[in-house]
Design a protein around this motif. Sequence first.
Motif, PDB file in Angstrom:
ATOM      1  N   ARG A 291       0.736  -1.161  -0.035  1.00  0.00           N
ATOM      2  CA  ARG A 291      -0.056  -0.031   0.087  1.00  0.00           C
ATOM      3  C   ARG A 291       0.927   1.145  -0.168  1.00  0.00           C
ATOM      4  O   ARG A 291       0.391   2.349  -0.816  1.00  0.00           O
ATOM      5  CB  ARG A 291      -0.988  -0.018   1.132  1.00  0.00           C
ATOM      6  N   GLY A 292       1.781   1.208   0.778  1.00  0.00           N
ATOM      7  CA  GLY A 292       2.809   2.208   0.848  1.00  0.00           C
ATOM      8  C   GLY A 292       3.613   2.566  -0.566  1.00  0.00           C
ATOM      9  O   GLY A 292       3.780   3.733  -1.192  1.00  0.00           O
ATOM     10  N   LEU A 293       3.830   1.307  -1.098  1.00  0.00           N
ATOM     11  CA  LEU A 293       4.538   1.404  -2.515  1.00  0.00           C
ATOM     12  C   LEU A 293       3.564   2.111  -3.538  1.00  0.00           C
ATOM     13  O   LEU A 293       3.975   2.991  -4.466  1.00  0.00           O
ATOM     14  CB  LEU A 293       5.049   0.423  -2.982  1.00  0.00           C
ATOM     15  N   ARG A 294       2.061   1.701  -3.560  1.00  0.00           N
ATOM     16  CA  ARG A 294       1.228   2.253  -4.337  1.00  0.00           C
ATOM     17  C   ARG A 294       0.877   3.633  -4.250  1.00  0.00           C
ATOM     18  O   ARG A 294       0.581   4.201  -5.104  1.00  0.00           O
ATOM     19  CB  ARG A 294      -0.170   1.362  -4.135  1.00  0.00           C
ATOM     20  N   GLY A 295       1.286   3.984  -3.055  1.00  0.00           N
ATOM     21  CA  GLY A 295       0.928   5.522  -2.775  1.00  0.00           C
ATOM     22  C   GLY A 295       1.865   6.410  -3.326  1.00  0.00           C
ATOM     23  O   GLY A 295       1.651   7.532  -3.469  1.00  0.00           O
ATOM     24  N   ARG A 296       3.005   5.911  -3.713  1.00  0.00           N
ATOM     25  CA  ARG A 296       3.957   6.812  -4.321  1.00  0.00           C
ATOM     26  C   ARG A 296       3.411   7.426  -5.716  1.00  0.00           C
ATOM     27  O   ARG A 296       2.695   6.832  -6.558  1.00  0.00           O
ATOM     28  CB  ARG A 296       4.979   6.349  -4.599  1.00  0.00           C
ATOM     29  N   ARG A 297       3.705   8.642  -6.142  1.00  0.00           N
ATOM     30  CA  ARG A 297       3.346   9.142  -7.101  1.00  0.00           C
ATOM     31  C   ARG A 297       4.200   8.738  -8.300  1.00  0.00           C
ATOM     32  O   ARG A 297       5.354   8.571  -8.391  1.00  0.00           O
ATOM     33  CB  ARG A 297       3.815  10.901  -7.176  1.00  0.00           C
ATOM     34  N   LYS A 298       3.277   7.992  -9.360  1.00  0.00           N
ATOM     35  CA  LYS A 298       3.939   7.435 -10.375  1.00  0.00           C
ATOM     36  C   LYS A 298       4.017   8.349 -11.838  1.00  0.00           C
ATOM     37  O   LYS A 298       3.294   9.373 -11.676  1.00  0.00           O
ATOM     38  CB  LYS A 298       3.070   6.121 -11.046  1.00  0.00           C
TER      39      LYS A 298
ATOM     40  N   CYS B 144      14.534  -0.261 -30.472  1.00  0.00           N
ATOM     41  CA  CYS B 144      13.481  -0.695 -29.759  1.00  0.00           C
ATOM     42  C   CYS B 144      12.902   0.326 -28.742  1.00  0.00           C
ATOM     43  O   CYS B 144      13.624   1.200 -28.557  1.00  0.00           O
ATOM     44  CB  CYS B 144      13.304  -1.958 -29.182  1.00  0.00           C
ATOM     45  N   ARG B 145      11.714   0.558 -28.495  1.00  0.00           N
ATOM     46  CA  ARG B 145      11.370   1.437 -27.678  1.00  0.00           C
ATOM     47  C   ARG B 145      10.446   0.576 -26.294  1.00  0.00           C
ATOM     48  O   ARG B 145       9.547  -0.160 -26.557  1.00  0.00           O
ATOM     49  CB  ARG B 145      10.226   2.225 -28.182  1.00  0.00           C
ATOM     50  N   LEU B 146      10.738   1.438 -25.364  1.00  0.00           N
ATOM     51  CA  LEU B 146      10.156   0.928 -23.826  1.00  0.00           C
ATOM     52  C   LEU B 146       9.456   2.016 -23.222  1.00  0.00           C
ATOM     53  O   LEU B 146       9.751   3.039 -23.040  1.00  0.00           O
ATOM     54  CB  LEU B 146      11.098   0.399 -23.147  1.00  0.00           C
ATOM     55  N   ARG B 147       8.224   1.736 -23.065  1.00  0.00           N
ATOM     56  CA  ARG B 147       7.157   2.934 -22.320  1.00  0.00           C
ATOM     57  C   ARG B 147       6.582   2.008 -21.289  1.00  0.00           C
ATOM     58  O   ARG B 147       5.976   1.025 -21.257  1.00  0.00           O
ATOM     59  CB  ARG B 147       6.321   3.306 -23.272  1.00  0.00           C
ATOM     60  N   PHE B 148       6.684   2.771 -20.069  1.00  0.00           N
ATOM     61  CA  PHE B 148       6.190   2.027 -18.748  1.00  0.00           C
ATOM     62  C   PHE B 148       5.773   3.056 -17.688  1.00  0.00           C
ATOM     63  O   PHE B 148       6.445   4.193 -17.561  1.00  0.00           O
ATOM     64  CB  PHE B 148       7.304   1.080 -18.370  1.00  0.00           C
ATOM     65  N   GLU B 149       5.144   2.490 -16.504  1.00  0.00           N
ATOM     66  CA  GLU B 149       4.755   3.579 -15.434  1.00  0.00           C
ATOM     67  C   GLU B 149       5.898   2.870 -14.277  1.00  0.00           C
ATOM     68  O   GLU B 149       5.888   1.580 -14.115  1.00  0.00           O
ATOM     69  CB  GLU B 149       3.234   3.122 -14.838  1.00  0.00           C
ATOM     70  N   THR B 150       6.280   3.866 -13.650  1.00  0.00           N
ATOM     71  CA  THR B 150       7.032   3.590 -12.457  1.00  0.00           C
ATOM     72  C   THR B 150       7.023   4.702 -11.390  1.00  0.00           C
ATOM     73  O   THR B 150       6.532   5.980 -11.772  1.00  0.00           O
ATOM     74  CB  THR B 150       8.491   3.698 -13.189  1.00  0.00           C
TER      75      THR B 150
END
Length: 315
Positions: free
Chosen positions: A229-236, A265-271
């Motif tokens: 829950r703490g990790l999900r709470g960080r701003r992505k 090649c191209r990489l797009r992701f949420e982090t």
Amino acid sequence: MNDTPARLLTLLSLLQTPREWPGSELAARLGVSSRTIRRDIDRLRELGYPVEATLGAVGGYRLVAGTAMPPLLLDDEEAVAIAVGLRAGAGHAIEGVEEASVRALAKLEQVLPSRLRHRVGALQSATVALSRGDGARIDPRTLTAIAGAVAGQERLRFGYRARDGVESKRLVEPYRLVSTGRRWYLVAYDLEREDWRTFRVDRVVEPFPTGARFAEREAPMDAVEFVERGLRGRRKYTAEVTFEAVPTDLPSWLEPVVEEPSGRCRLRFETADAPEWLAARLALTGVPFTVVEPPALADAAAALGAALTRAAGAA
């Protein structure tokens, strides 16, 4: 050998070798009668050690697998080998065994003689592991100190460096250690802030069990859920990077990538990872890349490149 406890330990040590021991040979080794050996075998069985006896001219005694894991007797070399192996398992967070490694290492190092502890430390300091750059390295002594405090319900003091670099001193009641695969977290009740907190273990400095015991508090939720829950709470944020390579030339953690006609090649992701940490991780792939977005990641990559250039020029 008239000392019964010492004789039982010696007998157990012999039986833990993978072979079958004739009663007469055990009696000769220990300097007692075959009748005494039979009595000692019965005592070991009462203590939970599954000793099997076979009859006949080639019969004897051997230790077999039971329903529970009995305590083991280790010689110096075996203890050092196991401690080093457990440290490696704990430090690299191997999925599925990392928490068990830490618990076992904490138990072993608690009883390890100083001479063997020195050997383990010397071997560890002389060994360099191949790191993929996908997680912060942690001194196993930090993990075992925390694990021991968790197991013993003992208050823990340590220095802590927050994400923004601010340092503080903490006094906590440690609850659980949680591994996410590339990082370790401590879930604990912070006594000064009077609330539950999550601490990244690679930011913990000099953990010191105080010796003060505490009654375990009821946690607000499962420790793993608390960390998640703490990790999900960080701003992505969205990161996009292009690589001068085809997908098969990239590490497996860089997925999914989209191959382009130009051979790139191209990489797009949420982090939610810090741009500085992500830039270093991308650089460790060894594959040339260009940051498309966000600007903070491009700035972090430029700063890293400048720092490495200065370091190379100063060498």
